[in-house]
Design a protein around this motif. Sequence first.
Motif, PDB file in Angstrom:
ATOM      1  N   UNK A   1       1.218  -1.138  -0.303  1.00 22.55           N
ATOM      2  CA  UNK A   1      -0.182   0.325   0.036  1.00 22.55           C
ATOM      3  C   UNK A   1       0.711   1.201  -0.173  1.00 22.55           C
ATOM      4  N   UNK A   2      -0.002   2.831  -0.708  1.00 23.66           N
ATOM      5  CA  UNK A   2       0.720   4.063  -0.454  1.00 23.66           C
ATOM      6  C   UNK A   2      -0.070   4.583  -0.847  1.00 23.66           C
ATOM      7  N   UNK A   3      -0.021   5.558  -0.653  1.00 26.28           N
ATOM      8  CA  UNK A   3      -1.223   6.996  -0.728  1.00 26.28           C
ATOM      9  C   UNK A   3      -1.988   6.755  -2.249  1.00 26.28           C
ATOM     10  N   UNK A   4      -1.545   6.363  -2.790  1.00 24.95           N
ATOM     11  CA  UNK A   4      -2.196   6.131  -3.449  1.00 24.95           C
ATOM     12  C   UNK A   4      -3.443   4.334  -3.977  1.00 24.95           C
ATOM     13  N   UNK A   5      -2.368   3.616  -3.906  1.00 25.94           N
ATOM     14  CA  UNK A   5      -2.857   1.990  -4.263  1.00 25.94           C
ATOM     15  C   UNK A   5      -2.701   1.341  -3.016  1.00 25.94           C
ATOM     16  N   UNK A   6      -3.901   0.054  -2.915  1.00 25.67           N
ATOM     17  CA  UNK A   6      -3.676  -1.092  -2.579  1.00 25.67           C
ATOM     18  C   UNK A   6      -3.446  -2.053  -2.975  1.00 25.67           C
ATOM     19  N   UNK A   7      -2.598  -3.312  -3.326  1.00 25.76           N
ATOM     20  CA  UNK A   7      -2.610  -4.562  -3.875  1.00 25.76           C
ATOM     21  C   UNK A   7      -2.974  -5.608  -2.465  1.00 25.76           C
ATOM     22  N   UNK A   8      -3.887  -6.254  -2.877  1.00 29.44           N
ATOM     23  CA  UNK A   8      -5.098  -7.485  -2.175  1.00 29.44           C
ATOM     24  C   UNK A   8      -4.924  -8.600  -2.642  1.00 29.44           C
ATOM     25  N   UNK A   9      -4.557  -9.148  -1.481  1.00 32.46           N
ATOM     26  CA  UNK A   9      -5.253 -10.762  -2.179  1.00 32.46           C
ATOM     27  C   UNK A   9      -6.658 -11.172  -1.945  1.00 32.46           C
ATOM     28  N   UNK A  10      -7.046 -11.608  -2.187  1.00 38.44           N
ATOM     29  CA  UNK A  10      -8.663 -11.942  -2.186  1.00 38.44           C
ATOM     30  C   UNK A  10      -8.898 -12.541  -2.168  1.00 38.44           C
ATOM     31  N   UNK A  11      -9.719 -13.466  -0.929  1.00 33.27           N
ATOM     32  CA  UNK A  11      -9.760 -14.647  -0.697  1.00 33.27           C
ATOM     33  C   UNK A  11     -11.157 -15.500  -1.635  1.00 33.27           C
ATOM     34  N   UNK A  12     -11.162 -16.322  -1.798  1.00 34.45           N
ATOM     35  CA  UNK A  12     -12.194 -17.522  -2.936  1.00 34.45           C
ATOM     36  C   UNK A  12     -13.319 -17.105  -1.791  1.00 34.45           C
ATOM     37  N   UNK A  13     -14.281 -17.345  -2.342  1.00 32.63           N
ATOM     38  CA  UNK A  13     -16.037 -17.144  -1.526  1.00 32.63           C
ATOM     39  C   UNK A  13     -15.669 -16.021  -0.891  1.00 32.63           C
ATOM     40  N   UNK A  14     -15.597 -14.370  -0.999  1.00 30.27           N
ATOM     41  CA  UNK A  14     -15.518 -13.373  -0.750  1.00 30.27           C
ATOM     42  C   UNK A  14     -15.610 -12.298  -2.168  1.00 30.27           C
ATOM     43  N   UNK A  15     -17.694 -12.002  -2.266  1.00 31.08           N
ATOM     44  CA  UNK A  15     -17.300 -10.889  -3.097  1.00 31.08           C
ATOM     45  C   UNK A  15     -16.811  -9.942  -3.971  1.00 31.08           C
ATOM     46  N   UNK A  16     -16.391  -9.779  -4.711  1.00 35.98           N
ATOM     47  CA  UNK A  16     -15.740  -7.971  -5.120  1.00 35.98           C
ATOM     48  C   UNK A  16     -16.489  -7.146  -4.743  1.00 35.98           C
ATOM     49  N   UNK A  17     -17.952  -6.670  -5.068  1.00 31.55           N
ATOM     50  CA  UNK A  17     -18.473  -5.851  -5.165  1.00 31.55           C
ATOM     51  C   UNK A  17     -19.908  -6.532  -4.251  1.00 31.55           C
TER      52      UNK A  17
END
Length: 148
Positions: free
Chosen positions: A22-38
């Motif tokens: 993460x920085x002030x502009x972006x996050x890079x995440x690891x989304x787990x299976x079984x979780x909606x994006x929205x």
Amino acid sequence: MSAIIDSFIAPPCHDDIQILWQDEHLLLIDKPSGLLSLSGKNPQNLDSVHYRLVQTFPGCTLVHRLDFGTSGLMVVARNKAINAALCQQFSQRSVEKVYSALLCGHVENDEGVIDAPIAKDPALFPLMSICAITGKPARSRYQVVERF
């Protein structure tokens, strides 16, 4: 074709979202299976990547999504200007996305291209299907890494 009714209720996902960078502009995440994006249209599907992240990072927006059953890396913009710039890169296809999958069945060729329009399948929602009428263009190059 029948209308899509979002009657899908996502089961609870107890896995955490891992923030890899993460920085002030972006996050890079690891989304787990079984979780909606929205969260989606169904009010029973409140829990999602976006819902969880805005609790800690107000104003963050998703640049792209991953399917409910797909785990993997996601880029999250921390403000609207960064979101607009990244969305433009995705829409111009200047971002390369790579997926790895374990398949059940047999793929005849060791590599190839699948070029077919995909759409939500009303009978199997939230799954997708090939549909020449309402589908959006989709092209995937594939390469078999290993056969079991």
